[in-house]
Motif scaffolding. Sequence first.
Motif, mmCIF file in Angstrom:
data_model
loop_
_atom_site.group_PDB
_atom_site.id
_atom_site.type_symbol
_atom_site.label_atom_id
_atom_site.label_comp_id
_atom_site.label_asym_id
_atom_site.label_seq_id
_atom_site.Cartn_x
_atom_site.Cartn_y
_atom_site.Cartn_z
ATOM 1 N N LYS A 53 -6.748 2.007 6.946
ATOM 2 C CA LYS A 53 -5.433 2.397 6.430
ATOM 3 C C LYS A 53 -4.263 1.378 6.350
ATOM 4 C CE LYS A 53 -6.687 7.184 6.970
ATOM 5 N NZ LYS A 53 -6.866 7.745 5.355
ATOM 6 N N GLY A 54 -4.779 0.346 7.107
ATOM 7 C CA GLY A 54 -3.698 -0.507 7.500
ATOM 8 C C GLY A 54 -3.510 -1.690 6.461
ATOM 9 N N GLN A 55 -3.038 -2.963 6.896
ATOM 10 C CA GLN A 55 -2.597 -3.960 5.777
ATOM 11 C C GLN A 55 -3.544 -5.077 6.071
ATOM 12 O OE1 GLN A 55 -0.464 -2.339 3.885
ATOM 13 N NE2 GLN A 55 0.453 -4.406 3.531
ATOM 14 N N ASP A 56 -4.726 -4.540 6.556
ATOM 15 C CA ASP A 56 -5.944 -5.694 6.397
ATOM 16 C C ASP A 56 -6.304 -5.940 5.049
ATOM 17 O OD1 ASP A 56 -8.365 -6.835 8.408
ATOM 18 O OD2 ASP A 56 -8.693 -6.779 6.268
ATOM 19 N N ARG B 57 0.773 -1.283 -0.047
ATOM 20 C CA ARG B 57 0.204 0.253 0.117
ATOM 21 C C ARG B 57 0.862 1.216 0.036
ATOM 22 N NH1 ARG B 57 -5.368 -0.117 3.637
ATOM 23 N NH2 ARG B 57 -5.669 1.787 2.456
ATOM 24 N N CYS B 58 1.799 1.148 -0.945
ATOM 25 C CA CYS B 58 2.772 2.451 -0.998
ATOM 26 C C CYS B 58 1.826 3.365 -1.777
ATOM 27 C CB CYS B 58 3.969 2.116 -1.682
ATOM 28 S SG CYS B 58 3.851 1.511 -3.134
ATOM 29 N N TYR B 59 0.886 2.930 -2.632
ATOM 30 C CA TYR B 59 0.024 4.045 -3.624
ATOM 31 C C TYR B 59 0.964 4.497 -4.742
ATOM 32 C CZ TYR B 59 -3.064 4.058 0.431
ATOM 33 O OH TYR B 59 -4.209 3.681 1.501
ATOM 34 N N ALA B 60 2.038 3.850 -5.110
ATOM 35 C CA ALA B 60 2.659 4.075 -6.261
ATOM 36 C C ALA B 60 2.279 4.044 -7.331
ATOM 37 C CB ALA B 60 4.210 3.276 -6.339
ATOM 38 N N CYS B 61 1.263 2.934 -7.432
ATOM 39 C CA CYS B 61 0.422 2.707 -8.665
ATOM 40 C C CYS B 61 -0.565 3.903 -8.938
ATOM 41 C CB CYS B 61 -0.271 1.483 -8.650
ATOM 42 S SG CYS B 61 -1.174 0.974 -6.960
ATOM 43 N N CYS C 7 -7.452 11.718 -2.612
ATOM 44 C CA CYS C 7 -7.642 10.637 -2.978
ATOM 45 C C CYS C 7 -8.679 9.674 -1.663
ATOM 46 C CB CYS C 7 -6.558 9.679 -3.011
ATOM 47 S SG CYS C 7 -6.734 7.823 -3.415
ATOM 48 N N PHE C 8 -9.541 9.092 -2.126
ATOM 49 C CA PHE C 8 -10.606 8.379 -1.138
ATOM 50 C C PHE C 8 -9.749 7.551 0.002
ATOM 51 C CE2 PHE C 8 -10.680 3.691 -1.930
ATOM 52 C CZ PHE C 8 -10.095 3.928 -3.127
ATOM 53 N N VAL C 9 -8.465 7.318 -0.202
ATOM 54 C CA VAL C 9 -7.904 6.472 0.624
ATOM 55 C C VAL C 9 -7.287 7.052 1.619
ATOM 56 C CG1 VAL C 9 -7.432 4.199 -0.689
ATOM 57 C CG2 VAL C 9 -5.786 6.190 -0.894
ATOM 58 N N ASP C 10 -7.000 8.691 1.081
ATOM 59 C CA ASP C 10 -6.215 9.655 2.258
ATOM 60 C C ASP C 10 -7.451 10.505 3.196
ATOM 61 O OD1 ASP C 10 -3.776 8.818 1.196
ATOM 62 O OD2 ASP C 10 -3.874 10.332 -0.560
ATOM 63 N N GLU C 11 -8.480 10.235 2.655
ATOM 64 C CA GLU C 11 -9.647 11.086 3.201
ATOM 65 C C GLU C 11 -9.677 10.461 4.734
ATOM 66 O OE1 GLU C 11 -12.009 14.046 2.615
ATOM 67 O OE2 GLU C 11 -12.280 12.641 0.896
ATOM 68 N N SER C 12 -9.906 11.258 6.031
ATOM 69 C CA SER C 12 -10.158 10.965 7.163
ATOM 70 C C SER C 12 -11.352 11.312 7.907
ATOM 71 C CB SER C 12 -8.782 11.511 7.960
ATOM 72 O OG SER C 12 -8.724 12.885 8.032
ATOM 73 N N GLY C 13 -12.037 12.059 7.159
ATOM 74 C CA GLY C 13 -13.440 12.468 7.637
ATOM 75 C C GLY C 13 -14.241 12.517 6.257
ATOM 76 N N PRO C 14 -15.167 11.573 5.954
ATOM 77 C CA PRO C 14 -15.283 10.240 6.703
ATOM 78 C C PRO C 14 -13.886 9.537 6.074
ATOM 79 C CG PRO C 14 -16.702 10.410 4.602
ATOM 80 C CD PRO C 14 -16.143 11.699 4.912
ATOM 81 N N ARG D 138 -7.786 -4.983 -0.679
ATOM 82 C CA ARG D 138 -8.474 -5.131 -1.689
ATOM 83 C C ARG D 138 -9.502 -3.933 -2.016
ATOM 84 N NH1 ARG D 138 -10.451 -10.274 -3.690
ATOM 85 N NH2 ARG D 138 -8.862 -11.701 -3.245
ATOM 86 N N THR D 139 -10.185 -3.276 -1.181
ATOM 87 C CA THR D 139 -10.938 -2.045 -1.219
ATOM 88 C C THR D 139 -10.197 -1.174 -2.097
ATOM 89 O OG1 THR D 139 -12.026 -2.821 0.786
ATOM 90 C CG2 THR D 139 -12.737 -0.535 -0.200
ATOM 91 N N PHE D 140 -9.044 -0.916 -1.728
ATOM 92 C CA PHE D 140 -8.512 0.075 -2.427
ATOM 93 C C PHE D 140 -7.986 -0.038 -4.004
ATOM 94 C CE2 PHE D 140 -3.765 1.186 -4.052
ATOM 95 C CZ PHE D 140 -3.925 2.266 -4.228
ATOM 96 N N HIS D 141 -7.880 -1.335 -4.178
ATOM 97 C CA HIS D 141 -7.431 -1.640 -5.661
ATOM 98 C C HIS D 141 -8.752 -1.664 -6.499
ATOM 99 C CE1 HIS D 141 -3.034 -2.442 -5.715
ATOM 100 N NE2 HIS D 141 -3.124 -2.725 -4.463
#
Lengths: 315, 47
Positions: A235-238, A207-211, A223-230, A243-246
């Motif tokens: 943000k972990g390695q679960d 999850r380095c987000y290089a892609c 980006c939706f993965v960087d958003e914290s509210g909501p 999968r959700t990110f990709h």
Amino acid sequence: MDSYTTKIRELSANLLKDEKVDFIIGFKQGTIPMAASPHIAKTSEQAEQFIWDNNCRINLANYLTSRKEKIGIIAKGCDCRNIVTHIIENKIKREQLHIIGVPCNGMIDKIKVSSLFDEEITGYSETDEVITIKTLSDEKNINKTEVLKSNCMTCTHRNPVIYDELVADLVEEQQIEDQFSDVRLIEEMTADEKWNHFDNLLKNCIRCYACRNACPLCYCPTCFVDESGPQWVGKGQDPTDIRTFHYLRAYHCAGRCTDCGACVEACPMDINVRDFTRKLNKDSLEIYGWEAGLTLEQRPPLDTFTPDDPNDFIK
Amino acid sequence: MGIEKERLHFSWISSAEATKFVDVVKEVTQIVETVGPNNKLVKKISA
């Protein structure tokens, strides 16, 4: 590719000398063998550093997002298609751009090449069809066609789509019988097999987000993965979060992806990120007859509505 | 992506179509029951 390099330097130097553009985006030699880095030239001296070889894999359209300057850009077929996408998505204006088009014969796959050697690669050189790889104790000539990137093997748009100047004559486009055989293999799997395929694909993702960062389509201010509210996704390695990110990133690219392979190129864990977007490209083509970035005249299928849009999936 | 296709349904139901809503929900429930509980894309949070 020396003739390409010479021509690129010459055209760039002229553009900068005549002050037709503020700067030019291209490639320079990277710091390790088989790598080309993005390079921005603001003076004709800096334009002398431009190169072109089989390692210009990343997509330079990524550097155009929301720029206000007058920009020159060195663009192969896929970069050009992303420039078109940028223009129709109002991320840059055509008038701001001076496109130096590069007819492309495909780039080489650094993973395929390095897998042929046990040692670290210490030297790289190329002629038209053959690349020469050096390691500490070995030197090998390899045919370029044997180590072509997989997206270049199925590419049917090697020539720039729009351009102001060309560095060489247009090349012959490939006739590919079955562009999507890789996608069909996955489609034929059962649900469990598909699950395992993608599990396996993502097992090394850090999850380095290089892609995402290398992708010219991923230009959202947040980006939706960087958003914290909501917080849309953990943000972990679960594995579920990975999968959700990709999956979501791929869906954001639906009908926009040009299969340039910048995501795969950027991935430090050698994940074939294209496995996600390929299916969407296939669907875009089969359902809407659409390939992204080929025309400035037509809106993409997912931002228009027509009464005959297919809707068999709605009951 | 490996989620069973039986779990995904699309339907267009107006707020005035109560009977259609009931029918669709019944059908969806029946079909989803045939594939059993979902274990994929489930995040296990330890307390």
